[in-house]
Design a protein around this motif. Structure first.
Motif, PDB file in Angstrom:
ATOM      1  N   TYR A  56       0.815  -1.210   0.000  1.00 50.93           N
ATOM      2  CA  TYR A  56       0.000   0.000   0.000  1.00 50.93           C
ATOM      3  C   TYR A  56       0.849   1.261   0.000  1.00 50.93           C
ATOM      4  N   TYR A  71       1.745   3.830  -2.955  1.00 50.73           N
ATOM      5  CA  TYR A  71       0.922   4.903  -3.503  1.00 50.73           C
ATOM      6  C   TYR A  71       1.351   6.301  -3.185  1.00 50.73           C
ATOM      7  N   ASN A 103      -4.356  -8.685  -4.672  1.00 45.98           N
ATOM      8  CA  ASN A 103      -5.301  -8.599  -3.564  1.00 45.98           C
ATOM      9  C   ASN A 103      -6.712  -8.494  -4.149  1.00 45.98           C
ATOM     10  N   LEU A 131      -9.502  -7.714  -2.976  1.00 46.27           N
ATOM     11  CA  LEU A 131     -10.334  -6.574  -2.579  1.00 46.27           C
ATOM     12  C   LEU A 131      -9.804  -5.251  -3.103  1.00 46.27           C
ATOM     13  N   SER A 132      -8.522  -5.032  -2.931  1.00 46.05           N
ATOM     14  CA  SER A 132      -7.970  -3.731  -3.311  1.00 46.05           C
ATOM     15  C   SER A 132      -7.570  -3.682  -4.785  1.00 46.05           C
ATOM     16  N   TYR A 168      -7.636   3.718  -2.204  1.00 41.55           N
ATOM     17  CA  TYR A 168      -6.783   3.442  -1.057  1.00 41.55           C
ATOM     18  C   TYR A 168      -7.144   4.145   0.225  1.00 41.55           C
ATOM     19  N   GLN A 184     -13.177   0.035   1.926  1.00 43.49           N
ATOM     20  CA  GLN A 184     -12.970  -1.218   1.215  1.00 43.49           C
ATOM     21  C   GLN A 184     -11.529  -1.712   1.359  1.00 43.49           C
ATOM     22  N   ASN A 185     -10.623  -0.783   1.552  1.00 45.85           N
ATOM     23  CA  ASN A 185      -9.224  -1.183   1.621  1.00 45.85           C
ATOM     24  C   ASN A 185      -8.581  -0.833   2.957  1.00 45.85           C
ATOM     25  N   THR A 197      -9.364  -5.233   5.464  1.00 45.82           N
ATOM     26  CA  THR A 197      -8.937  -5.833   4.208  1.00 45.82           C
ATOM     27  C   THR A 197      -7.534  -6.401   4.320  1.00 45.82           C
TER      28      THR A 197
END
Lengths: 130, 130
Positions: free
Chosen positions: A3, A6, A49, A51-52, B6, B10-11, B15
């Protein structure tokens, strides 16, 4: 964590404007190079992933480089950097690091869950990110 | 933008702790449901940003649902939500929206670049996100 990608330069404005896409159907076979631009192997698959939608690991294969047949090496995404010049990914890790890395046999694919992910993260977590 | 994913729930933490992964080799065929839980079709592929590793579009196919054979519908990732209960993705879009959406024929795959992406984004941009 994947993550974190980003907020760094790799995924900044420039990326969004110029970045191209690759189909999940065409991932396999994408070339992987070492930091010396020498070809190391290729991508076997991306682990995404669900979900993401973020690729968290690239599974690499090194065609006989280490004298190994069909073993797969999952590497955290943040250790890969796409190089448009090479048309592939650069893995900025020492070969010794890769040689000793977690891997699995073609016939013995692991359940790719958080536990397995952590095992990989723990291994590579001790090495600096690209 | 897919990047906005992000910061939403949801993330979030949940998650990261429970999310499972799917191999790019196994993406094809994942079921896609409408908001009414009725099966609409399936995933044909994910379009992944080569640099960021983020899935930006899911390419859907609707097996004959609309009386159409092998046409593919790229949908921005933020219109899909993974449902562990369904073991697939829920697309919270009206069928009429999907019926009129940008698509391509199996034999006529587009160059999936920013220009094409923008065309898709523009179409779906007018509909609320899941």
């Amino acid at each position: 964590m994947a993550y974190d990608n980003y907020s760094n330069d790799q995924n900044g404005l420039e990326t969004r404007e110029t970045g191209d896409m690759i189909s999940s159907r065409k991932v396999e076979g994408t070339a992987v190079y070492g930091s010396d631009s020498e070809k190391l192997g290729s991508i076997e698959s991306f682990m995404v992933n669900k979900l993401s939608g973020q690729v968290e690991y690239a599974v690499l294969q090194f065609g006989g480089l280490f004298g190994i047949g069909s073993e797969y090496y999952p590497v955290p995404w943040n250790h890969l950097r796409y190089s448009p010049e090479h048309g592939g990914y650069i893995v900025n890790l020492d070969r010794k690091v890769l040689e000793a890395a977690p891997r699995y046999d073609e016939a013995d694919e692991p359940q790719f869950d958080r536990t397995y992910g952590r095992e990989i993260d723990d291994y590579y977590g001790t090495y600096p990110t690209v």
